[in-house]
Scaffold this motif. Structure first.
Motif, PDB file in Angstrom:
ATOM      1  N   ALA A   1       0.837  -1.207   0.000  1.00 37.79           N
ATOM      2  CA  ALA A   1       0.000   0.000   0.000  1.00 37.79           C
ATOM      3  C   ALA A   1       0.868   1.252   0.000  1.00 37.79           C
ATOM      4  CB  ALA A   1      -0.939  -0.010   1.203  1.00 37.79           C
ATOM      5  N   PHE A   2       1.953   1.235   0.789  1.00 39.84           N
ATOM      6  CA  PHE A   2       2.865   2.379   0.826  1.00 39.84           C
ATOM      7  C   PHE A   2       3.468   2.630  -0.556  1.00 39.84           C
ATOM      8  CE2 PHE A   2       7.163   4.091   1.229  1.00 39.84           C
ATOM      9  CZ  PHE A   2       6.906   5.266   1.911  1.00 39.84           C
ATOM     10  N   LEU A   3       3.936   1.572  -1.203  1.00 38.00           N
ATOM     11  CA  LEU A   3       4.543   1.721  -2.527  1.00 38.00           C
ATOM     12  C   LEU A   3       3.536   2.238  -3.554  1.00 38.00           C
ATOM     13  CD1 LEU A   3       6.801  -1.466  -2.636  1.00 38.00           C
ATOM     14  CD2 LEU A   3       7.534   0.922  -2.382  1.00 38.00           C
TER      15      LEU A   3
ATOM     16  N   GLY B   1       3.191  12.279   4.657  1.00 34.51           N
ATOM     17  CA  GLY B   1       2.538  12.287   5.966  1.00 34.51           C
ATOM     18  C   GLY B   1       1.139  11.707   5.922  1.00 34.51           C
ATOM     19  N   LEU B   2       0.403  12.035   4.870  1.00 41.02           N
ATOM     20  CA  LEU B   2      -0.955  11.518   4.716  1.00 41.02           C
ATOM     21  C   LEU B   2      -0.934  10.010   4.463  1.00 41.02           C
ATOM     22  CD1 LEU B   2      -3.926  12.324   4.640  1.00 41.02           C
ATOM     23  CD2 LEU B   2      -3.677  12.700   2.189  1.00 41.02           C
ATOM     24  N   VAL B   3       0.002   9.569   3.648  1.00 39.78           N
ATOM     25  CA  VAL B   3       0.126   8.134   3.364  1.00 39.78           C
ATOM     26  C   VAL B   3       0.438   7.382   4.653  1.00 39.78           C
ATOM     27  CG1 VAL B   3       1.532   6.388   2.187  1.00 39.78           C
ATOM     28  CG2 VAL B   3       0.796   8.432   0.951  1.00 39.78           C
TER      29      VAL B   3
ATOM     30  N   GLY C   1      -1.154   3.989   9.173  1.00 39.44           N
ATOM     31  CA  GLY C   1      -1.229   3.841  10.625  1.00 39.44           C
ATOM     32  C   GLY C   1      -2.651   3.556  11.090  1.00 39.44           C
ATOM     33  N   VAL C   2      -3.607   4.280  10.505  1.00 39.18           N
ATOM     34  CA  VAL C   2      -5.022   4.049  10.844  1.00 39.18           C
ATOM     35  C   VAL C   2      -5.428   2.631  10.431  1.00 39.18           C
ATOM     36  CG1 VAL C   2      -7.387   4.717  10.257  1.00 39.18           C
ATOM     37  CG2 VAL C   2      -5.696   6.463  10.827  1.00 39.18           C
TER      38      VAL C   2
END
Length: 115
Positions: A56-58, A69-71, A76-77
């Motif tokens: 998901a990060f990639l 920061g939003l990613v 984190g959520v």
């Protein structure tokens, strides 16, 4: 007699729901009933979530204009939500793991209550 622990590769397989050989049966019972059983459970959930969080990060950083920061906040959520829903079912999920390894249903709850 010392517990025979699975090697790291076996532990990862166990974390993702695999069944360990019978020689690790006592370790599985220890893993699911020791004083730190809930922390061990949380660690397994985090390890299970890591590949999905990395993908998901990639995807979000490479293919969207979202700020870092939003990613990271969104991931984190997602992790906290995943932990919430699995930890609230930790007792039942741990019992299923024990049954998979040949213990009768309720063994973990009974031993944790005694300890």
């Amino acid at each position: 007699m010392a517990l025979q622990r699975p090697n790291p590769l076996q532990w990862v397989r166990y974390t993702f729901g695999g069944r360990l050989d019978d020689r690790y049966r006592d370790w599985v019972l220890h893993d699911t009933t020791t004083r730190t059983w809930l922390w061990r459970f949380v660690l397994r959930v985090v390890v299970e979530a890591l590949p999905w969080l990395i993908v998901a990060f990639l995807v979000l950083t490479l293919f969207t204009p979202l700020p870092l920061g939003l990613v990271l906040g969104a991931l984190g959520v997602a992790l906290v939500t995943s932990l919430y829903f699995t930890v609230t079912s930790a007792d039942e999920l741990t019992e299923a793991r024990l049954v998979k390894h040949g213990f009768r249903a309720g063994t973990g709850k009974e031993l944790r209550k005694r300890r």
